[in-house]
Design a protein around this motif. Structure first.
Motif, short mmCIF file in Angstrom:
data_model
loop_
_atom_site.label_atom_id
_atom_site.label_comp_id
_atom_site.label_asym_id
_atom_site.label_seq_id
_atom_site.Cartn_x
_atom_site.Cartn_y
_atom_site.Cartn_z
N TYR A 1 0.83 -1.21 0.00
CA TYR A 1 0.00 0.00 0.00
C TYR A 1 0.86 1.26 0.00
O TYR A 1 0.61 2.19 -0.78
CB TYR A 1 -0.91 -0.01 1.23
N PHE A 2 1.88 1.29 0.83
CA PHE A 2 2.71 2.49 0.92
C PHE A 2 3.50 2.73 -0.37
O PHE A 2 3.68 3.87 -0.79
CB PHE A 2 3.67 2.39 2.11
N VAL A 3 3.97 1.66 -1.01
CA VAL A 3 4.72 1.81 -2.26
C VAL A 3 3.80 2.32 -3.38
O VAL A 3 4.14 3.27 -4.09
CB VAL A 3 5.39 0.48 -2.66
N LEU A 4 2.64 1.69 -3.53
CA LEU A 4 1.76 2.01 -4.65
C LEU A 4 0.95 3.28 -4.40
O LEU A 4 0.87 4.15 -5.27
CB LEU A 4 0.83 0.83 -4.92
N GLU A 5 0.36 3.38 -3.23
CA GLU A 5 -0.41 4.59 -2.94
C GLU A 5 0.51 5.78 -2.70
O GLU A 5 0.09 6.93 -2.87
CB GLU A 5 -1.29 4.35 -1.71
N GLY A 6 1.77 5.50 -2.36
CA GLY A 6 2.72 6.59 -2.15
C GLY A 6 2.89 7.45 -3.39
O GLY A 6 2.85 8.69 -3.31
N PHE A 7 3.08 6.82 -4.55
CA PHE A 7 3.23 7.65 -5.75
C PHE A 7 1.89 8.25 -6.18
O PHE A 7 1.84 9.32 -6.78
CB PHE A 7 3.92 6.90 -6.89
N ASP A 8 0.76 7.57 -5.86
CA ASP A 8 -0.56 8.17 -6.09
C ASP A 8 -0.68 9.50 -5.35
O ASP A 8 -1.11 10.51 -5.91
CB ASP A 8 -1.66 7.24 -5.57
N PHE A 9 -0.33 9.47 -4.07
CA PHE A 9 -0.40 10.70 -3.28
C PHE A 9 0.51 11.77 -3.87
O PHE A 9 0.13 12.95 -3.96
CB PHE A 9 0.03 10.41 -1.83
N GLY A 10 1.72 11.37 -4.26
CA GLY A 10 2.66 12.35 -4.80
C GLY A 10 2.17 12.97 -6.09
O GLY A 10 2.29 14.18 -6.30
N VAL B 1 -13.44 11.63 -5.03
CA VAL B 1 -14.46 12.46 -5.65
C VAL B 1 -13.83 13.43 -6.65
O VAL B 1 -14.33 13.62 -7.76
CB VAL B 1 -15.26 13.22 -4.57
N GLY B 2 -12.71 14.04 -6.27
CA GLY B 2 -12.04 14.97 -7.17
C GLY B 2 -11.58 14.30 -8.45
O GLY B 2 -11.75 14.84 -9.55
N LEU B 3 -10.99 13.11 -8.33
CA LEU B 3 -10.50 12.40 -9.51
C LEU B 3 -11.64 11.96 -10.43
O LEU B 3 -11.52 12.00 -11.66
CB LEU B 3 -9.68 11.18 -9.08
N GLU B 4 -12.76 11.54 -9.83
CA GLU B 4 -13.88 11.06 -10.64
C GLU B 4 -14.70 12.19 -11.25
O GLU B 4 -15.23 12.06 -12.35
CB GLU B 4 -14.79 10.18 -9.77
N LEU C 1 -8.45 21.15 -5.98
CA LEU C 1 -8.12 21.37 -4.57
C LEU C 1 -8.38 20.10 -3.75
O LEU C 1 -7.57 19.73 -2.88
CB LEU C 1 -8.95 22.52 -4.01
N GLY C 2 -9.48 19.43 -4.04
CA GLY C 2 -9.78 18.18 -3.34
C GLY C 2 -8.73 17.12 -3.58
O GLY C 2 -8.37 16.37 -2.66
N ILE C 3 -8.22 17.03 -4.82
CA ILE C 3 -7.19 16.05 -5.13
C ILE C 3 -5.90 16.35 -4.37
O ILE C 3 -5.26 15.45 -3.80
CB ILE C 3 -6.93 16.01 -6.64
N VAL C 4 -5.51 17.63 -4.33
CA VAL C 4 -4.29 18.00 -3.62
C VAL C 4 -4.42 17.74 -2.12
O VAL C 4 -3.56 17.08 -1.51
CB VAL C 4 -3.94 19.48 -3.89
N VAL C 5 -5.50 18.25 -1.51
CA VAL C 5 -5.69 18.07 -0.06
C VAL C 5 -5.91 16.60 0.27
O VAL C 5 -5.35 16.08 1.25
CB VAL C 5 -6.88 18.92 0.42
N GLY C 6 -6.70 15.91 -0.56
CA GLY C 6 -6.98 14.51 -0.32
C GLY C 6 -5.78 13.61 -0.52
O GLY C 6 -5.78 12.46 -0.07
#
Length: 288
Positions: free
Chosen positions: A16-25, A96-99, A112-117
């Motif tokens: 999760y941290f490896v894959l979602e980590g770059f998602d967050f970035g 929600v922001g991505l969709e 803004l939602g994507i950045v904060v989220g």
């Protein structure tokens, strides 16, 4: 069985941290590496096919913790109720922001939602695990946020071309210069494995400077894996203060049933994820 399921849970959290980590970035940096709307779409499209699948690792990790170590799950939920609510809020807002971004005329609130989220869960997860380990949660949160930004910037450089790729390389160098001092403060207390993670982060910066994005991404992924190994090795003695792993575990019968369920389900998760990344392995260009 107790040791096996602890390793399985550590593996799921690490994935999760490896894959979602770059998602967050990527979610955090997309507005800053984009010069116009088309480039913004190009940046977000790098995670478009995979971000929701990456969250399956979190669901699996939490579900496995609940089933195999209910006392650990209950202790985490009760001790970190508000931070975990913040994580869920961030994930919902980001989703929600991505969709919705492609379905509304004004994308400002979605962006803004994507950045904060993206930033909120990246920070809170680091703070939560640092607090469990008895270290400073703010430092842990800042390191987790900076490491995710670096991981995401390198992923953007790996998966895009043109101006976005060039800006992503610059963003990787900038975020790396922030992440390294934080890593130097946060990681040494976790032992030699975490020191190896610090070295991997240094290598990632050198590699991205040389425009070797694939190896740089491997280095940041390796650093995250090493940090996770150091964290869960420390948690093996006491996943929560005053609670041993044996005390937190379910009974032998429950663990036995879970093992058969895990053997049936986990290979399909791995195959599906691998197939998804293979299908969408090419760079995202403006022409596409």
């Amino acid at each position: 069985m107790i040791e096996l399921w602890f390793v399985v849970i550590a593996f799921l959290w690490t994935g999760y941290f490896v894959l979602e980590g770059f998602d967050f970035g990527v979610g955090l940096l997309a507005p800053f590496v984009s010069g116009d709307e088309d480039e913004h779409k190009q940046a977000l499209q790098t995670i478009g096919p995979v971000w929701d699948g990456n969250e399956v690792w979190l669901i699996s990790a939490v579900g496995a913790t609940f089933a195999a170590f209910p006392a650990w799950y209950a202790g985490l939920l009760s001790s970190f109720y508000i931070p975990l609510v913040l994580v869920l809020t961030g994930l919902i807002v980001r989703g929600v922001g991505l969709e919705w971004r492609g379905k509304v005329a004004n994308t400002r609130w979605a962006d803004l939602g994507i950045v904060v989220g993206s930033a909120l869960p990246a920070f809170v997860w680091g703070a939560v695990f640092a607090q469990v380990l008895g270290y400073g949660p703010v430092l842990g949160g800042l390191f987790s946020l900076a490491a995710s930004a670096l991981h995401g910037a390198i992923f953007l450089a790996l998966k895009t071309d043109g101006a976005v790729r060039r800006r992503a390389r610059v963003a990787a160098l900038v975020t790396g210069l922030v992440a390294l001092p934080l890593a130097a403060l946060a990681l040494p207390a976790l032992g030699p494995v975490a020191i190896a993670a610090l070295i991997a982060l240094m290598g990632a910066l050198l590699l991205i400077w040389q425009r070797r994005e694939g190896w740089a991404f491997t280095a940041t992924a390796g650093a995250i894996v090493l940090v996770s190994v150091a964290v869960f090795t420390t948690l093996r003695a006491a996943p929560l203060p005053g609670l041993t792993l044996e005390e937190a575990a379910s009974g032998p019968y429950t663990l036995g049933v879970l093992t058969w369920i895990g053997l049936a389900i986990l290979p399909f998760i791995l195959l599906y994820q691998g197939w998804t990344y293979w299908v969408f392995r090419k760079r995202v260009s403006l022409a596409h």
